[in-house]
Motif scaffolding. Structure first.
Motif, PDB file in Angstrom:
ATOM      1  N   ARG A  57       0.365  -1.111   0.001  1.00 19.41           N
ATOM      2  CA  ARG A  57       0.458   0.200  -0.347  1.00 19.41           C
ATOM      3  C   ARG A  57       0.751   1.084  -0.258  1.00 19.41           C
ATOM      4  O   ARG A  57       1.943   0.893   0.173  1.00 19.41           O
ATOM      5  CB  ARG A  57      -1.161   0.251   1.384  1.00 19.41           C
ATOM      6  CG  ARG A  57      -1.949   1.121   1.387  1.00 19.41           C
ATOM      7  CD  ARG A  57      -3.091   0.974   0.545  1.00 19.41           C
ATOM      8  NE  ARG A  57      -3.385   1.753   0.097  1.00 19.41           N
ATOM      9  CZ  ARG A  57      -2.855   2.982  -1.489  1.00 19.41           C
ATOM     10  NH1 ARG A  57      -3.074   1.638  -2.113  1.00 19.41           N
ATOM     11  NH2 ARG A  57      -3.927   3.568  -1.939  1.00 19.41           N
ATOM     12  N   ASP A  58       0.807   2.547  -0.152  1.00 17.68           N
ATOM     13  CA  ASP A  58       0.637   3.431   0.218  1.00 17.68           C
ATOM     14  C   ASP A  58       2.184   3.911   0.377  1.00 17.68           C
ATOM     15  O   ASP A  58       0.999   3.426   1.904  1.00 17.68           O
ATOM     16  CB  ASP A  58       0.306   4.671  -0.683  1.00 17.68           C
ATOM     17  CG  ASP A  58      -0.140   4.718  -1.874  1.00 17.68           C
ATOM     18  OD1 ASP A  58       0.249   4.291  -3.076  1.00 17.68           O
ATOM     19  OD2 ASP A  58      -1.128   5.928  -2.268  1.00 17.68           O
ATOM     20  N   LEU A  59       2.990   4.256   1.392  1.00 20.86           N
ATOM     21  CA  LEU A  59       3.377   4.852   2.565  1.00 20.86           C
ATOM     22  C   LEU A  59       3.817   5.895   3.160  1.00 20.86           C
ATOM     23  O   LEU A  59       2.463   6.340   2.416  1.00 20.86           O
ATOM     24  CB  LEU A  59       5.147   4.919   2.055  1.00 20.86           C
ATOM     25  CG  LEU A  59       6.292   3.756   1.536  1.00 20.86           C
ATOM     26  CD1 LEU A  59       7.483   4.459   1.081  1.00 20.86           C
ATOM     27  CD2 LEU A  59       6.425   3.015   2.513  1.00 20.86           C
ATOM     28  N   ILE A 141      12.563  15.714   5.959  1.00 19.30           N
ATOM     29  CA  ILE A 141      13.968  15.088   4.775  1.00 19.30           C
ATOM     30  C   ILE A 141      12.770  14.467   3.595  1.00 19.30           C
ATOM     31  O   ILE A 141      13.459  13.085   2.644  1.00 19.30           O
ATOM     32  CB  ILE A 141      14.929  14.084   5.219  1.00 19.30           C
ATOM     33  CG1 ILE A 141      14.395  12.890   6.604  1.00 19.30           C
ATOM     34  CG2 ILE A 141      15.275  14.858   5.771  1.00 19.30           C
ATOM     35  CD1 ILE A 141      15.230  12.208   6.935  1.00 19.30           C
ATOM     36  N   ALA A 142      11.742  14.118   3.657  1.00 18.85           N
ATOM     37  CA  ALA A 142      11.188  13.815   2.478  1.00 18.85           C
ATOM     38  C   ALA A 142      11.689  12.671   2.403  1.00 18.85           C
ATOM     39  O   ALA A 142      11.488  11.619   1.605  1.00 18.85           O
ATOM     40  CB  ALA A 142      11.263  14.494   1.089  1.00 18.85           C
ATOM     41  N   THR A 143      11.196  11.293   3.561  1.00 18.05           N
ATOM     42  CA  THR A 143      11.590  10.192   4.108  1.00 18.05           C
ATOM     43  C   THR A 143      10.575   9.187   4.687  1.00 18.05           C
ATOM     44  O   THR A 143      10.264   9.924   5.376  1.00 18.05           O
ATOM     45  CB  THR A 143      12.636  10.265   3.850  1.00 18.05           C
ATOM     46  OG1 THR A 143      13.934  10.566   3.329  1.00 18.05           O
ATOM     47  CG2 THR A 143      13.870   8.253   4.622  1.00 18.05           C
ATOM     48  N   SER A 144       9.952   8.288   3.949  1.00 22.23           N
ATOM     49  CA  SER A 144       9.370   7.198   4.570  1.00 22.23           C
ATOM     50  C   SER A 144      10.046   6.198   5.117  1.00 22.23           C
ATOM     51  O   SER A 144      10.697   5.454   3.590  1.00 22.23           O
ATOM     52  CB  SER A 144       8.291   6.997   4.235  1.00 22.23           C
ATOM     53  OG  SER A 144       7.355   8.696   4.231  1.00 22.23           O
ATOM     54  N   PHE A 174      10.080  -8.067   4.580  1.00 24.86           N
ATOM     55  CA  PHE A 174      10.908  -6.798   3.582  1.00 24.86           C
ATOM     56  C   PHE A 174      11.013  -5.491   4.705  1.00 24.86           C
ATOM     57  O   PHE A 174      10.163  -5.030   5.040  1.00 24.86           O
ATOM     58  CB  PHE A 174      10.703  -7.077   2.312  1.00 24.86           C
ATOM     59  CG  PHE A 174       8.885  -6.387   2.046  1.00 24.86           C
ATOM     60  CD1 PHE A 174       8.382  -4.682   2.497  1.00 24.86           C
ATOM     61  CD2 PHE A 174       8.574  -7.345   2.299  1.00 24.86           C
ATOM     62  CE1 PHE A 174       7.124  -4.542   2.148  1.00 24.86           C
ATOM     63  CE2 PHE A 174       6.546  -7.054   2.530  1.00 24.86           C
ATOM     64  CZ  PHE A 174       6.002  -5.603   2.195  1.00 24.86           C
ATOM     65  N   LEU A 175      12.085  -5.042   3.938  1.00 24.31           N
ATOM     66  CA  LEU A 175      12.235  -3.599   4.575  1.00 24.31           C
ATOM     67  C   LEU A 175      12.180  -2.466   2.961  1.00 24.31           C
ATOM     68  O   LEU A 175      12.187  -3.235   2.685  1.00 24.31           O
ATOM     69  CB  LEU A 175      13.173  -2.917   5.106  1.00 24.31           C
ATOM     70  CG  LEU A 175      13.972  -1.507   5.606  1.00 24.31           C
ATOM     71  CD1 LEU A 175      13.366  -0.830   6.656  1.00 24.31           C
ATOM     72  CD2 LEU A 175      15.498  -1.605   5.437  1.00 24.31           C
ATOM     73  N   VAL A 176      11.929  -1.430   3.897  1.00 24.20           N
ATOM     74  CA  VAL A 176      11.368   0.088   2.368  1.00 24.20           C
ATOM     75  C   VAL A 176      11.603   1.023   2.583  1.00 24.20           C
ATOM     76  O   VAL A 176      11.567   1.175   3.857  1.00 24.20           O
ATOM     77  CB  VAL A 176       9.452  -0.096   1.522  1.00 24.20           C
ATOM     78  CG1 VAL A 176       9.474   0.700   0.561  1.00 24.20           C
ATOM     79  CG2 VAL A 176       9.223  -0.927   1.354  1.00 24.20           C
ATOM     80  N   VAL A 177      12.684   1.621   2.226  1.00 20.38           N
ATOM     81  CA  VAL A 177      12.752   3.119   2.469  1.00 20.38           C
ATOM     82  C   VAL A 177      13.054   3.815   0.958  1.00 20.38           C
ATOM     83  O   VAL A 177      13.403   3.339   0.162  1.00 20.38           O
ATOM     84  CB  VAL A 177      14.607   3.234   2.898  1.00 20.38           C
ATOM     85  CG1 VAL A 177      15.097   4.341   2.681  1.00 20.38           C
ATOM     86  CG2 VAL A 177      14.916   2.497   4.085  1.00 20.38           C
ATOM     87  N   ALA A 178      12.013   5.038   0.822  1.00 19.51           N
ATOM     88  CA  ALA A 178      11.789   6.017   0.376  1.00 19.51           C
ATOM     89  C   ALA A 178      11.659   7.054   0.102  1.00 19.51           C
ATOM     90  O   ALA A 178      11.889   7.463   1.756  1.00 19.51           O
ATOM     91  CB  ALA A 178      10.487   5.780  -0.061  1.00 19.51           C
ATOM     92  N   HIS A 186      12.955  10.952  -7.150  1.00 19.65           N
ATOM     93  CA  HIS A 186      12.465   9.768  -6.353  1.00 19.65           C
ATOM     94  C   HIS A 186      13.193   8.751  -6.153  1.00 19.65           C
ATOM     95  O   HIS A 186      13.853   8.152  -7.447  1.00 19.65           O
ATOM     96  CB  HIS A 186      10.762   9.566  -6.522  1.00 19.65           C
ATOM     97  CG  HIS A 186       9.405  10.541  -6.610  1.00 19.65           C
ATOM     98  ND1 HIS A 186       8.580  10.455  -5.417  1.00 19.65           N
ATOM     99  CD2 HIS A 186       9.566  11.334  -7.379  1.00 19.65           C
ATOM    100  CE1 HIS A 186       8.225  12.014  -5.749  1.00 19.65           C
ATOM    101  NE2 HIS A 186       8.086  12.097  -6.742  1.00 19.65           N
ATOM    102  N   SER A 187      13.416   8.406  -5.456  1.00 20.39           N
ATOM    103  CA  SER A 187      14.106   6.398  -5.319  1.00 20.39           C
ATOM    104  C   SER A 187      13.482   6.039  -4.268  1.00 20.39           C
ATOM    105  O   SER A 187      12.822   6.238  -3.033  1.00 20.39           O
ATOM    106  CB  SER A 187      16.140   6.709  -4.872  1.00 20.39           C
ATOM    107  OG  SER A 187      16.086   7.881  -3.295  1.00 20.39           O
ATOM    108  N   LEU A 188      13.859   4.406  -4.348  1.00 22.63           N
ATOM    109  CA  LEU A 188      12.742   3.692  -3.374  1.00 22.63           C
ATOM    110  C   LEU A 188      13.795   2.301  -3.757  1.00 22.63           C
ATOM    111  O   LEU A 188      14.252   1.504  -4.546  1.00 22.63           O
ATOM    112  CB  LEU A 188      12.092   3.232  -3.886  1.00 22.63           C
ATOM    113  CG  LEU A 188      10.907   2.675  -2.549  1.00 22.63           C
ATOM    114  CD1 LEU A 188       9.349   2.630  -2.991  1.00 22.63           C
ATOM    115  CD2 LEU A 188      10.892   0.914  -2.753  1.00 22.63           C
ATOM    116  N   ILE A 189      13.886   1.691  -2.010  1.00 16.62           N
ATOM    117  CA  ILE A 189      14.418   0.032  -1.842  1.00 16.62           C
ATOM    118  C   ILE A 189      13.758  -0.471  -1.209  1.00 16.62           C
ATOM    119  O   ILE A 189      13.194   0.255   0.144  1.00 16.62           O
ATOM    120  CB  ILE A 189      16.181   0.589  -1.040  1.00 16.62           C
ATOM    121  CG1 ILE A 189      16.519   1.084  -1.998  1.00 16.62           C
ATOM    122  CG2 ILE A 189      16.768  -0.874  -0.590  1.00 16.62           C
ATOM    123  CD1 ILE A 189      17.877   1.615  -0.801  1.00 16.62           C
TER     124      ILE A 189
END
Length: 286
Positions: A57-59, A141-144, A174-178, A186-189
């Motif tokens: 789902r959306d962060l 820092i626009a990070t989730s 799993f881990l998500v970093v955006a 935009h970048s995402l892992i």
């Protein structure tokens, strides 16, 4: 098969192109950035979501959000062609918690000169259930960041369906970093191990996924172009597929994502294409 992949991508580009001039105006009316990132609680940062390995789902999801996905894909293997289809439903029962149920199908066709019995059997691959919790939202820092878990109850092929019903299980934490860089980049892992258990043999295979993506979101819209790098490490072997992609806002509630797949150093897989239709009902504010 390469021509099939090209035709697949061109077809959906043509299908979506008549509304491109209009869709930017629709996007500005429907989801301006300030609406997604207003002062409501919990705060939610706009991130570009990859189209092939997508999020649960959306962060920073807000309670009541929901979404339907239908996916169609073509993949060129050495001995056969595979056709993918999926049906997916995701929703947020509470703030910042996303849940998902997915049914992925795969159908196979032998390559020219290959015997039909040399390819896998058509199948409903698995019953997939997943959850994702956004535990960090940092507007400064626009990070989730989010933690999640996906479980695949792997099913037997159609030619032996029910004998047994479930042939194995796959466990994927799993881990998500955006992070958004400025207003439009935009970048995402998305990363984590996969533990795959075979019920018949009792074996447990382990692999590790590292999926990274980079996108540019068109100003005033939620359309984007970008690339996804799907990387897997298994038994010391490294595989990667590069997936250029674009997302188009077709109507007030419908988006389409178009993805091409270019494998790097894959022994059995060549080019592929994937399309995702995304239906997201308008989320009413509390």
């Amino acid at each position: 098969m390469r021509s099939k992949v090209a035709e697949f991508v061109v077809f959906f580009l043509v299908l979506s192109s008549p509304g491109l001039a209009q869709q930017n105006r629709v996007s500005q009316q429907r989801i301006p950035q300030q609406e997604l990132e207003d002062d409501r609680e919990p705060y939610k940062i706009l991130h570009a979501e990859p189209l092939y390995i997508d999020l649960i789902r959306d962060l920073g999801a807000r309670k009541g959000e929901k979404e339907w996905n239908i996916g169609l894909g073509l993949k060129d293997n050495l001995r056969y062609d595979s056709y993918e289809a999926l049906i997916e439903y995701e929703w947020a029962p509470v703030n910042r918690l996303g849940l998902e149920v997915e049914l992925p199908f795969t159908f196979y066709s032998p390559a020219e000169g290959a015997a039909r019995d040399s390819v896998p059997s058509n199948q409903l691959d698995a019953l997939q259930v997943a959850m994702q919790w956004t535990f960090l939202v940092k507007p400064e820092i626009a990070t989730s960041m989010a933690l999640g878990y996906l479980n695949e109850f792997q099913l037997s092929p159609f030619d032996s369906f029910g004998n047994p019903l479930f042939k194995g299980n796959a466990y994927n934490p799993f881990l998500v970093v955006a992070k958004r860089w400025g207003r439009h980049f935009h970048s995402l892992i998305y990363t984590g191990p996969i533990f795959e258990q075979d019920y018949r043999s009792g074996t447990l295979e382990t692999s590790y996924e590292i999926n990274t993506s980079f996108h540019y979101m068109v100003p005033g819209t939620i359309n984007f172009i970008g690339v996804e790098f799907n990387k897997e490490i298994e038994h010391g072997d490294f595989d990667m597929t590069i997936r250029p992609q674009m997302r188009l806002d077709i109507s007030e509630t419908l988006l389409v994502g178009i993805v091409a797949g270019i494998p790097i150093a894959r022994e059995n897989e060549r080019f592929s294409a994937f399309m995702r239709l995304i239906y997201e009902p308008i989320h009413k504010k509390d």
